[in-house]
Design a protein around this motif. Structure first.
Motif, PDB file in Angstrom:
ATOM      1  N   ASP A 155      41.168  33.700  35.872  1.00 10.64           N
ATOM      2  CA  ASP A 155      42.290  33.247  36.417  1.00 10.64           C
ATOM      3  C   ASP A 155      43.827  33.777  35.789  1.00 10.64           C
ATOM      4  OD1 ASP A 155      40.942  31.247  37.636  1.00 10.64           O
ATOM      5  OD2 ASP A 155      41.153  29.742  36.119  1.00 10.64           O
ATOM      6  N   ALA A 156      43.403  34.457  34.520  1.00 14.57           N
ATOM      7  CA  ALA A 156      44.714  35.938  33.892  1.00 14.57           C
ATOM      8  C   ALA A 156      45.101  36.688  34.982  1.00 14.57           C
ATOM      9  CB  ALA A 156      44.336  35.921  32.100  1.00 14.57           C
ATOM     10  N   GLY A 157      43.384  37.166  35.225  1.00 12.87           N
ATOM     11  CA  GLY A 157      43.816  37.937  36.656  1.00 12.87           C
ATOM     12  C   GLY A 157      42.824  39.242  36.460  1.00 12.87           C
ATOM     13  N   LEU A 158      41.875  39.432  35.223  1.00 16.50           N
ATOM     14  CA  LEU A 158      40.742  39.975  35.403  1.00 16.50           C
ATOM     15  C   LEU A 158      40.479  40.315  37.111  1.00 16.50           C
ATOM     16  CD1 LEU A 158      38.807  41.590  33.241  1.00 16.50           C
ATOM     17  CD2 LEU A 158      37.274  39.216  33.747  1.00 16.50           C
ATOM     18  N   GLU A 159      40.209  41.789  36.867  1.00 15.94           N
ATOM     19  CA  GLU A 159      39.267  42.249  38.043  1.00 15.94           C
ATOM     20  C   GLU A 159      37.694  42.817  37.633  1.00 15.94           C
ATOM     21  OE1 GLU A 159      43.817  43.687  40.730  1.00 15.94           O
ATOM     22  OE2 GLU A 159      41.886  45.265  39.741  1.00 15.94           O
ATOM     23  N   GLU A 160      37.688  43.935  36.178  1.00  8.19           N
ATOM     24  CA  GLU A 160      36.698  44.216  35.699  1.00  8.19           C
ATOM     25  C   GLU A 160      36.301  43.909  34.329  1.00  8.19           C
ATOM     26  OE1 GLU A 160      34.897  48.958  35.980  1.00  8.19           O
ATOM     27  OE2 GLU A 160      36.486  47.971  37.562  1.00  8.19           O
ATOM     28  N   MET A 161      35.383  43.285  34.093  1.00 13.13           N
ATOM     29  CA  MET A 161      34.903  43.989  32.531  1.00 13.13           C
ATOM     30  C   MET A 161      33.873  44.099  32.068  1.00 13.13           C
ATOM     31  SD  MET A 161      35.107  40.548  30.179  1.00 13.13           S
ATOM     32  CE  MET A 161      33.259  40.308  30.614  1.00 13.13           C
ATOM     33  N   GLU A 162      34.246  45.322  30.893  1.00 13.19           N
ATOM     34  CA  GLU A 162      32.833  46.457  30.840  1.00 13.19           C
ATOM     35  C   GLU A 162      32.559  46.179  29.565  1.00 13.19           C
ATOM     36  OE1 GLU A 162      33.876  50.045  31.842  1.00 13.19           O
ATOM     37  OE2 GLU A 162      34.137  50.140  33.798  1.00 13.19           O
ATOM     38  N   SER A 163      31.336  45.371  28.975  1.00 11.44           N
ATOM     39  CA  SER A 163      30.766  45.611  28.061  1.00 11.44           C
ATOM     40  C   SER A 163      30.021  46.242  27.623  1.00 11.44           C
ATOM     41  CB  SER A 163      30.347  43.864  27.727  1.00 11.44           C
ATOM     42  OG  SER A 163      29.369  43.642  26.315  1.00 11.44           O
ATOM     43  N   SER A 164      30.160  46.992  25.612  1.00 10.18           N
ATOM     44  CA  SER A 164      29.370  47.922  25.587  1.00 10.18           C
ATOM     45  C   SER A 164      29.107  47.429  23.872  1.00 10.18           C
ATOM     46  CB  SER A 164      29.478  49.231  25.297  1.00 10.18           C
ATOM     47  OG  SER A 164      30.678  49.427  24.723  1.00 10.18           O
ATOM     48  N   ASP A 165      28.792  48.061  23.209  1.00 14.53           N
ATOM     49  CA  ASP A 165      27.996  47.962  21.444  1.00 14.53           C
ATOM     50  C   ASP A 165      29.453  48.906  20.701  1.00 14.53           C
ATOM     51  OD1 ASP A 165      26.209  46.794  22.164  1.00 14.53           O
ATOM     52  OD2 ASP A 165      24.882  48.942  21.716  1.00 14.53           O
ATOM     53  N   GLU A 166      30.330  49.573  21.446  1.00 15.32           N
ATOM     54  CA  GLU A 166      31.474  50.146  21.029  1.00 15.32           C
ATOM     55  C   GLU A 166      32.809  49.389  20.811  1.00 15.32           C
ATOM     56  OE1 GLU A 166      29.796  52.058  22.766  1.00 15.32           O
ATOM     57  OE2 GLU A 166      28.018  52.696  21.004  1.00 15.32           O
ATOM     58  N   GLU A 167      32.828  48.486  22.350  1.00 17.68           N
ATOM     59  CA  GLU A 167      34.163  47.867  22.886  1.00 17.68           C
ATOM     60  C   GLU A 167      34.051  46.898  24.129  1.00 17.68           C
ATOM     61  OE1 GLU A 167      37.354  50.960  24.415  1.00 17.68           O
ATOM     62  OE2 GLU A 167      35.920  51.269  25.825  1.00 17.68           O
ATOM     63  N   LEU A 168      34.907  46.293  24.378  1.00 14.94           N
ATOM     64  CA  LEU A 168      35.056  45.141  25.709  1.00 14.94           C
ATOM     65  C   LEU A 168      36.307  46.242  26.235  1.00 14.94           C
ATOM     66  CD1 LEU A 168      33.801  43.071  26.923  1.00 14.94           C
ATOM     67  CD2 LEU A 168      35.715  41.513  26.085  1.00 14.94           C
ATOM     68  N   ARG A 169      36.103  46.365  27.643  1.00  8.85           N
ATOM     69  CA  ARG A 169      37.069  47.029  28.436  1.00  8.85           C
ATOM     70  C   ARG A 169      37.577  46.154  29.467  1.00  8.85           C
ATOM     71  NH1 ARG A 169      39.423  52.189  30.024  1.00  8.85           N
ATOM     72  NH2 ARG A 169      39.166  52.598  32.250  1.00  8.85           N
ATOM     73  N   ILE A 170      38.194  45.859  29.527  1.00 11.78           N
ATOM     74  CA  ILE A 170      38.992  44.715  30.214  1.00 11.78           C
ATOM     75  C   ILE A 170      40.525  44.684  31.362  1.00 11.78           C
ATOM     76  CG2 ILE A 170      40.551  42.531  30.277  1.00 11.78           C
ATOM     77  CD1 ILE A 170      38.549  41.896  29.023  1.00 11.78           C
ATOM     78  N   ILE A 171      40.273  45.228  32.697  1.00  9.72           N
ATOM     79  CA  ILE A 171      41.310  45.748  33.688  1.00  9.72           C
ATOM     80  C   ILE A 171      41.586  44.640  34.865  1.00  9.72           C
ATOM     81  CG2 ILE A 171      40.987  47.236  34.990  1.00  9.72           C
ATOM     82  CD1 ILE A 171      38.903  48.667  34.159  1.00  9.72           C
ATOM     83  N   GLY A 172      42.747  45.125  35.387  1.00 11.82           N
ATOM     84  CA  GLY A 172      43.718  44.188  35.590  1.00 11.82           C
ATOM     85  C   GLY A 172      44.314  44.604  36.592  1.00 11.82           C
ATOM     86  N   ASP A 173      45.002  44.602  37.825  1.00 14.94           N
ATOM     87  CA  ASP A 173      46.511  43.795  37.952  1.00 14.94           C
ATOM     88  C   ASP A 173      47.295  44.600  37.189  1.00 14.94           C
ATOM     89  OD1 ASP A 173      47.617  45.189  40.851  1.00 14.94           O
ATOM     90  OD2 ASP A 173      48.820  44.146  40.141  1.00 14.94           O
ATOM     91  N   TYR A 174      48.507  45.268  38.025  1.00  9.91           N
ATOM     92  CA  TYR A 174      49.449  45.897  36.428  1.00  9.91           C
ATOM     93  C   TYR A 174      50.104  44.868  36.040  1.00  9.91           C
ATOM     94  CZ  TYR A 174      52.669  46.707  40.143  1.00  9.91           C
ATOM     95  OH  TYR A 174      53.593  46.647  41.505  1.00  9.91           O
ATOM     96  N   THR A 175      50.700  43.971  37.626  1.00  9.09           N
ATOM     97  CA  THR A 175      51.753  42.696  36.857  1.00  9.09           C
ATOM     98  C   THR A 175      51.080  41.378  36.582  1.00  9.09           C
ATOM     99  OG1 THR A 175      50.229  41.316  39.455  1.00  9.09           O
ATOM    100  CG2 THR A 175      51.686  43.299  39.597  1.00  9.09           C
ATOM    101  N   ALA A 176      49.652  42.010  36.071  1.00 10.07           N
ATOM    102  CA  ALA A 176      48.604  40.438  35.190  1.00 10.07           C
ATOM    103  C   ALA A 176      48.950  40.783  33.775  1.00 10.07           C
ATOM    104  CB  ALA A 176      47.328  40.444  36.063  1.00 10.07           C
ATOM    105  N   PHE A 177      49.100  41.657  33.517  1.00  6.90           N
ATOM    106  CA  PHE A 177      49.113  42.528  32.199  1.00  6.90           C
ATOM    107  C   PHE A 177      49.647  41.247  30.873  1.00  6.90           C
ATOM    108  CE2 PHE A 177      50.968  44.891  28.192  1.00  6.90           C
ATOM    109  CZ  PHE A 177      50.476  45.273  27.739  1.00  6.90           C
ATOM    110  N   GLY A 178      50.848  40.487  31.255  1.00  8.79           N
ATOM    111  CA  GLY A 178      51.273  39.900  30.254  1.00  8.79           C
ATOM    112  C   GLY A 178      49.940  38.236  30.439  1.00  8.79           C
ATOM    113  N   THR A 179      49.744  37.831  31.230  1.00  5.53           N
ATOM    114  CA  THR A 179      48.981  36.536  31.421  1.00  5.53           C
ATOM    115  C   THR A 179      47.697  36.994  30.373  1.00  5.53           C
ATOM    116  OG1 THR A 179      48.076  37.441  33.875  1.00  5.53           O
ATOM    117  CG2 THR A 179      50.048  36.104  33.452  1.00  5.53           C
TER     118      THR A 179
END
Length: 235
Positions: A155-179
């Motif tokens: 609901d906050a604008g997430l498009e893709e999420m990648e989880s690993s032992d090192e990090e959690l990577r979150i990707i969304g449209d540039y307009t959703a940076f704040g949310t």
């Protein structure tokens, strides 16, 4: 993820860690964020994330405070974010993000680096359709159930999420940076780095020899005082 990707990622992280001018670059990002959205981190998600990124790199609080204060100073009035397009060997496309108070100097330096390291500058905007601007966050690994977290972030604008032992990577449209930034904080995620990045719409693979050749160009670009980030279409 192939060997070339891991090589590229490891090499990029090593360069980032060893850059002697890391704090000034982080400081510029903070100053620009403060200029654009105000000096109060509580009211400016981009500034809040820039500060979190700086803290993750052990940037002293005094440096962070000074960078925020510079946003109201005369010296910051002329600092602008400018993007330059270019290409390297083996079909590599490159977008260079700069923060500069002297575009004439910056474009001359960037052009020289490309020309001396097997690359070529392209007219501005040439790669607009080859990359997409995205809000990208790197967070500390998430110990909970990622499926539930993903649902909470959509609901906050997430498009893709990648989880690993090192990090959690979150990707969304540039307009959703704040949310997205707010949603990460609400879910108690620790942001290590967050920025608006250019991600390639399609990627290419390079072998180790080709990657080593490309690294020479990327190293020179990233070492330039005015360069904040370098994006490529290498997977």
């Amino acid at each position: 993820m192939g060997r070339a990707f891991e090589y590229r990622r490891a090499s990029k992280e090593a360069r980032w860690d060893k850059m002697s001018k890391l704090f000034p670059k982080l400081g510029k990002a903070i100053t620009i964020a403060a200029k654009e959205g105000g000096t109060d981190p509580d009211m400016n998600p981009k500034l809040r994330t820039a500060i979190a990124t700086a803290k993750a790199q052990n940037m002293p609080k005094d440096n962070i405070d000074a960078a925020i204060k510079r946003a109201n100073g005369k010296d910051s009035a002329d600092i602008k974010t400018i993007f330059y397009d270019g290409k390297g060997a083996h079909g590599v496309q490159i977008i260079v993000e700069t923060a500069t108070d002297n575009p004439t100097r910056t474009v001359a330096n960037i052009k020289s680096i490309f020309n001396k390291n097997g690359g070529e500058m392209l007219p501005s905007g040439s790669l607009n359709f080859m990359f997409s601007r995205k809000a990208v966050f790197s967070c500390e690994p998430y110990a909970g159930e990622t499926d539930e977290l993903e649902l909470a972030l959509i609901d906050a604008g997430l498009e893709e999420m990648e989880s690993s032992d090192e990090e959690l990577r979150i990707i969304g449209d540039y307009t959703a940076f704040g949310t997205l930034s707010a949603a990460l904080e609400e879910n108690s995620l620790v942001i290590k780095k967050g920025a608006l990045e250019f991600l390639p719409n399609s990627t290419i693979s390079l072998n180790d020899e080709q990657m080593s050749e490309l690294e020479k160009l990327l190293d020179k670009l990233e070492d330039d005082d005015d360069v904040q980030a370098v994006y490529t279409n290498v997977e």
